[in-house]
Motif scaffolding. Sequence first.
Motif, PDB file in Angstrom:
ATOM      1  N   LEU A 197       2.340  -6.021   6.556  1.00  0.00           N
ATOM      2  CA  LEU A 197       1.628  -4.938   5.698  1.00  0.00           C
ATOM      3  C   LEU A 197       1.898  -3.613   6.505  1.00  0.00           C
ATOM      4  O   LEU A 197       2.260  -2.458   5.800  1.00  0.00           O
ATOM      5  CB  LEU A 197       0.191  -5.384   5.869  1.00  0.00           C
ATOM      6  N   GLU A 198       1.684  -3.539   7.731  1.00  0.00           N
ATOM      7  CA  GLU A 198       1.838  -2.340   8.517  1.00  0.00           C
ATOM      8  C   GLU A 198       3.146  -1.705   8.360  1.00  0.00           C
ATOM      9  O   GLU A 198       3.160  -0.296   8.378  1.00  0.00           O
ATOM     10  CB  GLU A 198       1.174  -2.406   9.912  1.00  0.00           C
ATOM     11  N   ASN A 199       4.297  -2.401   8.468  1.00  0.00           N
ATOM     12  CA  ASN A 199       5.675  -1.854   8.288  1.00  0.00           C
ATOM     13  C   ASN A 199       5.614  -1.140   6.970  1.00  0.00           C
ATOM     14  O   ASN A 199       6.267  -0.153   6.850  1.00  0.00           O
ATOM     15  CB  ASN A 199       6.570  -3.077   8.643  1.00  0.00           C
ATOM     16  N   VAL A 244      16.301   0.857  -2.313  1.00  0.00           N
ATOM     17  CA  VAL A 244      17.072   1.243  -0.902  1.00  0.00           C
ATOM     18  C   VAL A 244      16.182   1.075   0.252  1.00  0.00           C
ATOM     19  O   VAL A 244      16.544   0.469   1.321  1.00  0.00           O
ATOM     20  CB  VAL A 244      17.627   2.437  -0.867  1.00  0.00           C
ATOM     21  N   VAL A 245      14.801   1.336   0.097  1.00  0.00           N
ATOM     22  CA  VAL A 245      13.944   1.501   1.228  1.00  0.00           C
ATOM     23  C   VAL A 245      13.036   0.390   1.399  1.00  0.00           C
ATOM     24  O   VAL A 245      12.856  -0.517   2.242  1.00  0.00           O
ATOM     25  CB  VAL A 245      13.246   2.964   1.400  1.00  0.00           C
ATOM     26  N   ILE A 267       0.921  -1.241   0.227  1.00  0.00           N
ATOM     27  CA  ILE A 267       0.106   0.026  -0.007  1.00  0.00           C
ATOM     28  C   ILE A 267       0.883   1.259  -0.072  1.00  0.00           C
ATOM     29  O   ILE A 267       1.596   1.495   0.956  1.00  0.00           O
ATOM     30  CB  ILE A 267      -0.693  -0.035   1.355  1.00  0.00           C
ATOM     31  N   GLN A 300       8.012  -8.058   5.238  1.00  0.00           N
ATOM     32  CA  GLN A 300       7.517  -7.813   6.590  1.00  0.00           C
ATOM     33  C   GLN A 300       6.064  -7.482   6.470  1.00  0.00           C
ATOM     34  O   GLN A 300       5.588  -7.391   5.424  1.00  0.00           O
ATOM     35  CB  GLN A 300       8.198  -6.490   7.045  1.00  0.00           C
ATOM     36  N   LEU A 351       3.325  -0.017   4.855  1.00  0.00           N
ATOM     37  CA  LEU A 351       2.552   1.047   4.676  1.00  0.00           C
ATOM     38  C   LEU A 351       3.402   2.216   5.416  1.00  0.00           C
ATOM     39  O   LEU A 351       3.256   3.339   5.000  1.00  0.00           O
ATOM     40  CB  LEU A 351       1.210   0.851   5.346  1.00  0.00           C
ATOM     41  N   LEU A 352       3.926   1.815   6.789  1.00  0.00           N
ATOM     42  CA  LEU A 352       4.561   2.955   7.425  1.00  0.00           C
ATOM     43  C   LEU A 352       5.654   3.683   6.816  1.00  0.00           C
ATOM     44  O   LEU A 352       5.860   4.764   6.829  1.00  0.00           O
ATOM     45  CB  LEU A 352       4.719   2.604   8.852  1.00  0.00           C
ATOM     46  N   LEU A 353       6.125   2.688   5.981  1.00  0.00           N
ATOM     47  CA  LEU A 353       7.328   3.112   5.186  1.00  0.00           C
ATOM     48  C   LEU A 353       7.303   4.130   4.360  1.00  0.00           C
ATOM     49  O   LEU A 353       7.683   5.267   4.055  1.00  0.00           O
ATOM     50  CB  LEU A 353       8.282   2.034   4.796  1.00  0.00           C
ATOM     51  N   LEU A 368      12.196   1.656  11.062  1.00  0.00           N
ATOM     52  CA  LEU A 368      11.272   0.623  10.360  1.00  0.00           C
ATOM     53  C   LEU A 368      12.434  -0.504   9.494  1.00  0.00           C
ATOM     54  O   LEU A 368      11.973  -1.601   9.698  1.00  0.00           O
ATOM     55  CB  LEU A 368      10.344   1.070   9.412  1.00  0.00           C
ATOM     56  N   LEU A 369      13.311   0.061   9.279  1.00  0.00           N
ATOM     57  CA  LEU A 369      14.311  -0.905   8.324  1.00  0.00           C
ATOM     58  C   LEU A 369      15.073  -1.716   9.248  1.00  0.00           C
ATOM     59  O   LEU A 369      15.147  -2.841   8.897  1.00  0.00           O
ATOM     60  CB  LEU A 369      15.238   0.072   7.357  1.00  0.00           C
ATOM     61  N   VAL A 415       3.583   0.005  15.842  1.00  0.00           N
ATOM     62  CA  VAL A 415       4.365  -0.329  14.873  1.00  0.00           C
ATOM     63  C   VAL A 415       5.668  -0.479  15.412  1.00  0.00           C
ATOM     64  O   VAL A 415       6.738  -1.262  15.174  1.00  0.00           O
ATOM     65  CB  VAL A 415       4.113  -0.124  13.576  1.00  0.00           C
ATOM     66  N   LEU A 429      12.090   7.573  11.458  1.00  0.00           N
ATOM     67  CA  LEU A 429      10.952   6.565  11.399  1.00  0.00           C
ATOM     68  C   LEU A 429      11.339   5.572  10.237  1.00  0.00           C
ATOM     69  O   LEU A 429      11.376   4.434  10.513  1.00  0.00           O
ATOM     70  CB  LEU A 429       9.950   7.301  10.844  1.00  0.00           C
ATOM     71  N   ILE A 430      12.080   5.905   9.028  1.00  0.00           N
ATOM     72  CA  ILE A 430      12.283   4.813   8.226  1.00  0.00           C
ATOM     73  C   ILE A 430      13.413   4.037   8.769  1.00  0.00           C
ATOM     74  O   ILE A 430      13.474   2.941   8.432  1.00  0.00           O
ATOM     75  CB  ILE A 430      12.825   5.712   6.794  1.00  0.00           C
ATOM     76  N   PHE A 441       4.452   5.609   4.103  1.00  0.00           N
ATOM     77  CA  PHE A 441       4.021   6.967   4.813  1.00  0.00           C
ATOM     78  C   PHE A 441       5.131   7.905   4.987  1.00  0.00           C
ATOM     79  O   PHE A 441       5.017   8.707   4.913  1.00  0.00           O
ATOM     80  CB  PHE A 441       3.023   6.541   5.882  1.00  0.00           C
ATOM     81  N   ALA A 442       6.106   7.201   5.714  1.00  0.00           N
ATOM     82  CA  ALA A 442       7.170   8.121   6.179  1.00  0.00           C
ATOM     83  C   ALA A 442       7.911   8.639   4.970  1.00  0.00           C
ATOM     84  O   ALA A 442       8.373   9.849   5.079  1.00  0.00           O
ATOM     85  CB  ALA A 442       8.429   7.301   6.953  1.00  0.00           C
ATOM     86  N   LEU A 443       8.041   7.956   3.923  1.00  0.00           N
ATOM     87  CA  LEU A 443       8.547   8.517   2.650  1.00  0.00           C
ATOM     88  C   LEU A 443       7.872   9.663   2.207  1.00  0.00           C
ATOM     89  O   LEU A 443       8.332  10.887   1.719  1.00  0.00           O
ATOM     90  CB  LEU A 443       8.413   7.390   1.598  1.00  0.00           C
ATOM     91  N   PHE A 478      -5.145  -5.766  10.691  1.00  0.00           N
ATOM     92  CA  PHE A 478      -4.534  -4.617  10.465  1.00  0.00           C
ATOM     93  C   PHE A 478      -5.515  -3.575  10.327  1.00  0.00           C
ATOM     94  O   PHE A 478      -6.323  -3.679   9.054  1.00  0.00           O
ATOM     95  CB  PHE A 478      -3.442  -4.812   9.359  1.00  0.00           C
ATOM     96  N   PRO A 532      14.148  -3.959   1.525  1.00  0.00           N
ATOM     97  CA  PRO A 532      14.479  -4.819   2.706  1.00  0.00           C
ATOM     98  C   PRO A 532      13.169  -5.022   3.616  1.00  0.00           C
ATOM     99  O   PRO A 532      13.350  -5.929   4.344  1.00  0.00           O
ATOM    100  CB  PRO A 532      15.434  -3.665   3.322  1.00  0.00           C
ATOM    101  N   ALA A 533      12.037  -4.481   3.008  1.00  0.00           N
ATOM    102  CA  ALA A 533      11.012  -4.546   4.205  1.00  0.00           C
ATOM    103  C   ALA A 533       9.883  -5.436   3.162  1.00  0.00           C
ATOM    104  O   ALA A 533       8.688  -5.646   3.680  1.00  0.00           O
ATOM    105  CB  ALA A 533      10.369  -3.073   4.207  1.00  0.00           C
TER     106      ALA A 533
END
Lengths: 341, 441, 333
Positions: A138-140, A128-129, A81, A136, A142-144, C316-317, C259, C312-313, A146-148, C60, A132-133
């Motif tokens: 879904l929420e990770n 890069v971002v 997502i 993992q 999604l948050l990644l 998470l990573l 999370v 945050l990234i 989102f942070a982007l 979720f 790696p996830a």
Amino acid sequence: MSRTEATQTLRTRLDIPRWSWGVVVAVLVVVWRWAEVSELAASGPGRTIALQALLTGLLIGGVYGLVAMGLSLIFGVLEIINFAHGAFLTLAMYVTWLIATTTGIDPYLTLLITPVIMFVVGAAVQRVVISPAMGQPLENQLLLTFALAILIENALLLVFAANPRSVRIPWASAAIGPLDFPLRLGGAIIELPRILAFLGGLVIAGGLFAFLNRTRTGTAIRAVGLNPTGAALVGVPVGRIQVMTFGIGTAVAAAAGVLVLPFLTLEPTTGAQFNILSFVIVVLGGLGNVGGALVGGLLIGLTQELGGLLFPGQSKLLPVFIIFIATLFLKPEGLFGGGAE
Amino acid sequence: MRRTRFLAVGAALLLVASCGGDGTDGESETATDAASETGATTESGSAAATESGSATATETGGDATAAGCTELNIGSVHPLTGGLALDGTQMDDAAKMAAEDLSVDGLSITISSADSQGEPEIGQTEAQRLIQDGANALVGTYQSAVTTNLATLAQREQVPLVIDVAVDDAITSPDNDFVFRIQPNATAMGTFGAQYLAALGEASGEPVETVVYMHDETSFGTSVLAAFKAEASNVGIEILEEIAYNPFEVQDVTTEMQRVAAQEPDVLVVTGYYNDGVLVAETANSVQPNVRAIVGVAQGAYDLPQFPTDAPDASTGIFDSNYHFDATKERVQDIRSRFEEANGDAMRTAAVLAYQAVEVIATAAGQAASCDGADLAAAIQDVEVAEPLLTFPGPITFDDSGENENAQPVLMQVQEGEVVQVYPEEFAEAELTFPAVPWQE
Amino acid sequence: MRARLAEAQSQLLVLAAMAAILATVPLWLHGSGRTVAIRVLISAGVGVGWNVMGGFAGQFSFGHAAYFGIGAYTGAYLLVSHGISPWIGMVVGAVLAAGFGALTGWLSFRYRLRGAYFALATFAFAEMLRLVVQAQGWLNATQGLQVPVRPESSWWMMQFSTTSPNYYFIGLALVVVLVAITILLVTSRRGMFIVAVREDEEGAAAAGVDGTANKVAAVALSGAMTAVMGTFFVQVFFFIDPELAFGPAESVAILLPAVIGGTGTIWGPVVGALILIPLGEWTAGIVRDPPAFLDAVAGRSGLDLVLFAILLILILLFLPKGVYGSLAHRWRR
């Protein structure tokens, strides 16, 4: 997986084709709102309004579809997502604005430049971002994304400040050949940049469809979307394909950005408004189904415009979400099934 | 301890003032430990005056009437990030500029800035931090939701809040003695909007009788509309249709404009923010409804110099009834040119209001018993700021609720690529043109 | 059974010890620092609520603002329009949120929504609530509701002076109760079923565990827990509007602490909140008052959020199970 299961169980219960419910609902709405419908139909200006709503719904729906296409590809193949989609769109618009204002070239010419730049950006982000996830929850992911989105929007704010920018094309309201723009059609108005965005959406959808179905890379992308493990077993470089998919999805968003810039006002938050609608459209059209995204976009555009006429005073978004929930419940694989899957 | 020190400095000031001296510098670094030392380290004041001043202070002690406010710290809370960052940063810069301009011998003004991020709870946390760090007063915040929150905080913390920009009526109330607003509130905006519209009609000899009202669906648009509606019936204007839209998601208003065209009103009235305002103007230019004019009421785009630049074809002749810096005043021109020199961008009215808010507090500080929040609030309640920077018909004074009694918008019009003030007469920079729509040229 | 009881007891002991330590915070933290502490508590509370559904039940939710908003609006409406104590509003809001959660959850499970689809459905429900509420005149539409300031403090009306530590104590008590509920749930039979359904719904069904019923129960409980914090939020900040209550930003703010801290762990959301809120304050502080080498960027808008996003990234990573989750995982090995 879950969706096909859902479909099968449902099929055993309902034998009538479910799209017919759509017709039933449409008829019911017209009957329910007969007062509004008849009022519009009764007078000349009313008919003009209805025609305008139809045309605007189609045109804006084409734009929605165009924006959602790239998201559909990413969602369908990577099952992410991607909440940064709108931010990528904004970034592409700033790139275009920068190129157009510094070099003075026609903004539409940046269709040759901006998507290429954004392809690289998208691919790099995936590499890069996101990658790696990949395994993992879904929420990770999604948050990644989102942070982007926060990162991109605020970096743009930092660099360009919040000054609204706009790019307007001088030939948007002029006579081109026999056609006098903005076009008047039975009293309804069609502006040239919106037509171009609509047509651009069609062309890009066609091109993307051909790419996914006719080329080796496209086949590989679909294979990864369908079953990454299986694709890896037959020698598809899954990681690279994923990077490429994210790049292409972002490049399509970039093309959309170029096409909508001439009629929107640009701010660091401009693209974010497309996020929600894009997700709705992606689900409507089916994951990874670019053609479905276009049709889903048209459907949403029409729902907004016609809903606005039939339910004056209500938010235009409410009917959109009602359709969305209904689709999720009744036809979760999308109106036309998955494309890439 | 701190308080006595202020009292001492204040008393010294009063004495200097009465002696006709040119004042003292009351900066905190000069006022060190004991109250009796205060006068000894001033830079410009005459030694005799300050010494006797400090003596008076020691004698009068806690007597508030003899004291004053010399070190004023104002917390500036604005959206410095997010979609409203442009105005927010301008307002913050303007507040800082005002502090620099208005600091005089005997009154040092410092600004502590905070970013509300456009979120009420962050705005509140930040405001609390500022108060804790010694802010004597607050200015802010550009958004009604954040301001509502800060108004409650101001009341509870007993620190005055001078609102530069925020339109909701409900923010101020007679029960809250710590909140003051300079700009016209929603009711004033809507009421004056209707009156100006009626005046336009009268001036042209053909009254404005019908309008269609397009507005954003947020509290901003709905509250201004409500006030306009109430006044419209008094001045004989009928609203044929109200069309609401979501200002943050709207991408096309062609259908809405066709509805306007179908009604054939005398005037199209618009309330909303920047992007949607531009969109409405451009769409009107394409659809060309049969109206005599497009008039913004508190419209956030039509009063900005950027608007004619962004929409060169679609902006000509469009009116806006809005708060506006008084372009006819020399002092305003000076402030704006210095601001533009320092910050690059043309100073918007919101920023001028932030400047004005600091000036209100600074003026009140001169009459306050101390820099203490409650004293400052009492002083602001009684303050009279003559020569306001905005197009107000009189000085800034506050009523029971904390509303500026002379808050009044001005009618502007885009003429030859510039926004100029056209009505009322006393603020007019140019003659108004009515009827006027962009496509009738 | 006995082992679970022992587990519950030891976790509750840890909770009691932590509560005792955290109860001393108002002694040394004043002013805005205390407001930050209260925001940490609210963040922890909603995260703990989300965690029951998103973590333990594995459903979720991307629309928890729906429950938060129901709690906030119920409390605010009853107080502002009818003068009813927020304590009662809190209970009513929790019941309404549980009902809303049970209904939408049941519908979603009935139609077998999973993963991203389920998440988007929860999101759509929250958005629909927002659109409906902002059209309601009796809820003051888009203008929102403002809690009237009372002349005197009152426990019954949950209103105190700005210097009072009571807001902090109430928040702490609520979070302690919510964590205790989580501990009791996780160590109960019901909790075992919920986790079993998450891990293997078909297997659980074969063992006679009703998947849908357990998931619906988790959603309802999670919704009620989140709603409680919503009511408290309004009392602390004196104001609520549709965007603040039901907006997408709130949904994200609710799942963030869980999370970041670690989903499906008892302490994850609390740890997450303890990291997130101070982190946001810290990045804002850096920009406000930068160290010498960052002088050029002082006061540039956007920079603090850029920093926040990067951190945050990175979290998470590099700590994908969340800060607490990853550490606990390593500890156990």
